[in-house]
Design an enzyme around this catalytic site. Structure first.
Site, mmCIF file in Angstrom:
data_model
loop_
_atom_site.group_PDB
_atom_site.id
_atom_site.type_symbol
_atom_site.label_atom_id
_atom_site.label_comp_id
_atom_site.label_asym_id
_atom_site.label_seq_id
_atom_site.Cartn_x
_atom_site.Cartn_y
_atom_site.Cartn_z
ATOM 1 N N VAL A 144 70.692 69.769 48.200
ATOM 2 C CA VAL A 144 69.908 70.482 47.023
ATOM 3 C C VAL A 144 68.713 69.783 46.575
ATOM 4 C CG1 VAL A 144 70.038 71.580 44.957
ATOM 5 C CG2 VAL A 144 72.160 71.637 46.352
ATOM 6 N N ASP A 145 67.610 70.044 47.247
ATOM 7 C CA ASP A 145 66.185 69.516 46.990
ATOM 8 C C ASP A 145 65.870 69.470 45.516
ATOM 9 O OD1 ASP A 145 63.826 68.109 48.005
ATOM 10 O OD2 ASP A 145 62.858 70.133 47.523
ATOM 11 N N ALA A 146 65.317 68.481 44.879
ATOM 12 C CA ALA A 146 64.687 68.433 43.608
ATOM 13 C C ALA A 146 65.559 68.978 42.542
ATOM 14 C CB ALA A 146 63.329 69.257 43.844
#
Length: 543
Positions: free
Chosen positions: A231-233
């Site tokens: 899960v990015d950022a």
């Protein structure tokens, strides 16, 4: 479906309960075709390659086929998992501006090509934002009210109020440009939330249509073979104007929702959160140890290794490592050095002196790199990431070729002997130096670390040695159960210029030594050459 999923949907937004039938159907569909393997959660044989989908270009083959060939032929099968950076259609940021979460960029290949990769796979969940060219945002720009509500879009009147402007100042974010970008809707100026760039439109996770689209993509990723989900950022993913929009309670609830879905499936799946923030904030994404991420990025380890090598001291690394690896059996770290984004710096905050961070940044600029900045809560700008290859940072004209190679290889390798799962960016295997042409052509500092290659590779002697030496060290790590993520560690302060620790269980112990300096060290019964890495198992030196 578990009661927990229902609870979390309701806590996020009562409208989300309308998604229960859809989620139930998707879970049942997957569970009918799968059986969970009740083995140890983590293995010493887990090693991850981080790479772009189009990293290797081979005539007559898709990028995914060439990637599979690289892992089999060049890495000798010692790496069992590949993190394929965003391979969806995109418009900027080398993939991190996806046009559609559910499609494969046609230039790379097809979903069928992705599924044929014969290794475990990690996909990116770029749910914080989406491309300005996405069909949903295009509809929003046409004035479609349903589409508008899928994003954070405000009229010129709303944006111009004093309260609104004061609320913007509260937002913590990893960039220095304006938080909102101007777009025109029905001939009128509007302001759109864009954390990272004007092309990367922040999604509204508090919208049922957006959440359904995100979950549709998540289930698709499972069905096409993903086993790790990055899960990015994640810290910025849920927005509430009037707060700092960082690590909000509902951000954690969203992560818990994804984890609850994973726990409902008859598959061994792993949730990974990416949060380039100070260590104490980062570890909150383990939740209670069982309800959020299985794995978090260990953002402090990489710059601490660079610090140790630069200042020839284990002082800060030892103190930090003595405290942070006291973790549960069901969570762990992703340990890495450089990545596609360069070298994160926020993990050093509060650990080493500010003056040392300034020295590291100075070396980056001396060696042809760039320093990315972020805006802090107090409005000041601080180093966020170092845009430089690992080898270019470490390169030292005073060292012999052999010593420079040893320094690069062993500093990459050391991270995977700490508790956690080792991950290696593709350029680690080649000792790549800064791709100045890519930076000069694009003006994008991150391109310094993102050169692409033709395949088969045409490597020189230095590159071959780095690749083969690192592969050999991964093979050794894979062969020793004591390097499993859940095995114990204790730091040994044997000499300031030596990083030393033991991995152990009730029966065996392996002591790991790495010389952080350019001079030979004689320790106990072991001699370490400059930047040497040695292992002693149960009192016996491993050749």
């Amino acid at each position: 479906m578990s009661k927990k999923i229902n609870e979390l949907l309701g806590e996020l937004n009562s409208d989300f309960l309308s998604l229960v039938p859809f989620i139930n159907e998707e879970i049942e569909k997957i569970n009918q075709k799968s059986v969970k393997d009740e083995k140890n959660l983590f293995s010493n044989e887990d090693t991850i390659l981080i790479t772009y989908a189009d990293q290797f270009n081979e005539q007559g083959k898709s990028n995914f086929e060439s990637l599979n060939s690289f892992m089999t032929n060049e890495l000798k099968g010692v790496v069992n998992t590949v993190h394929i950076l965003p391979f969806y259609p995109w418009t900027s940021d080398d993939g991190f501006s996806p046009v559609d979460y559910k499609e494969v960029k046609k230039e790379y290949g097809t979903w069928e090509d992705v599924e044929k990769i014969s290794y475990k796979k990690m996909y990116d969940c770029v749910y914080n934002h989406i491309s300005s060219e996405s069909p949903f945002f295009k509809k929003a720009l046409e004035g479609d009210e349903k589409a508008i509500s899928m994003f954070h879009i405000y009229s010129e009147k709303e944006y111009g109020t004093e309260d609104f402007q004061e609320n913007i100042k509260k937002v913590v974010r990893p960039r220095t440009h304006p938080l909102f970008s101007e777009y025109e809707i029905n001939g009128k100026k509007h302001y759109v939330w864009t954390t990272f760039s004007k092309d990367q439109i922040d999604t509204n996770l508090n919208n049922v249509d957006m959440l359904k689209y995100i979950l549709e993509s998540f289930f698709l990723y499972i069905q096409t073979g993903a086993r790790f989900f990055r899960v990015d950022a994640v810290p910025f993913i849920w927005k509430e104007l009037g707060t700092n929009c960082s690590h909000l309670e509902k951000t954690h609830k969203f992560v818990q929702l994804i984890r609850a879905i994973i726990d409902s499936l008859n598959l061994n799946l792993y949730l990974v959160t990416e949060s380039n923030v100070p260590h104490q904030e980062n570890i909150t994404y383990w939740g209670d140890g069982e309800n959020e991420a299985h794995i978090i990025y260990n953002f402090s380890l990489s710059p601490l290794i660079l610090h140790g090598l630069t200042f020839k001291t284990n002082q800060y690394l030892n103190k930090w490592a003595s405290e942070v690896f006291k973790i549960g059996k069901k969570t762990t770290y992703l340990n890495f050095t450089a990545s596609h984004d360069g070298i994160g710096m926020r993990g050093l905050e509060g650990i080493v002196p500010e003056g040392d961070i300034e020295k590291l940044c100075h070396i980056v600029e001396q060696n042809g790199g760039k320093v990315g900045k972020k805006r802090s809560r107090d409005g000041s700008e601080k180093p966020y990431e170092l845009n430089i290859t690992w080898a270019s940072f470490l390169k030292d004209s005073r060292l012999s070729d052999e010593e420079n190679i040893r320094k690069v290889v062993n500093s990459h390798a050391i991270v995977m002997f700490f508790p956690g799962i080792g991950a290696h960016y593709v350029h680690n295997f080649l000792g790549s130096e800064n791709w100045q042409e890519g930076f000069e052509e694009s003006g994008i500092p991150r391109r310094l670390n993102r050169k692409k290659f033709n395949y088969p590779l045409d490597l020189n002697e230095r590159e071959n040695q780095i690749k083969n030496d690192l592969v050999d060290l991964i093979a050794y790590k894979n062969s020793e159960e004591l390097f499993r993520a859940d095995k114990s560690i204790r730091m040994i302060n044997i000499h300031e210029e030596c990083l030393c620790f033991e991995r152990y269980d009730d029966n065996d112990v392996i002591r790991v030594y790495m010389n952080l300096s350019d001079r030979e060290l004689q320790l106990e019964r072991i001699r370490l050459k400059a930047y040497d890495l040695q292992f002693v198992k149960n009192g016996k030196l491993i050749a």
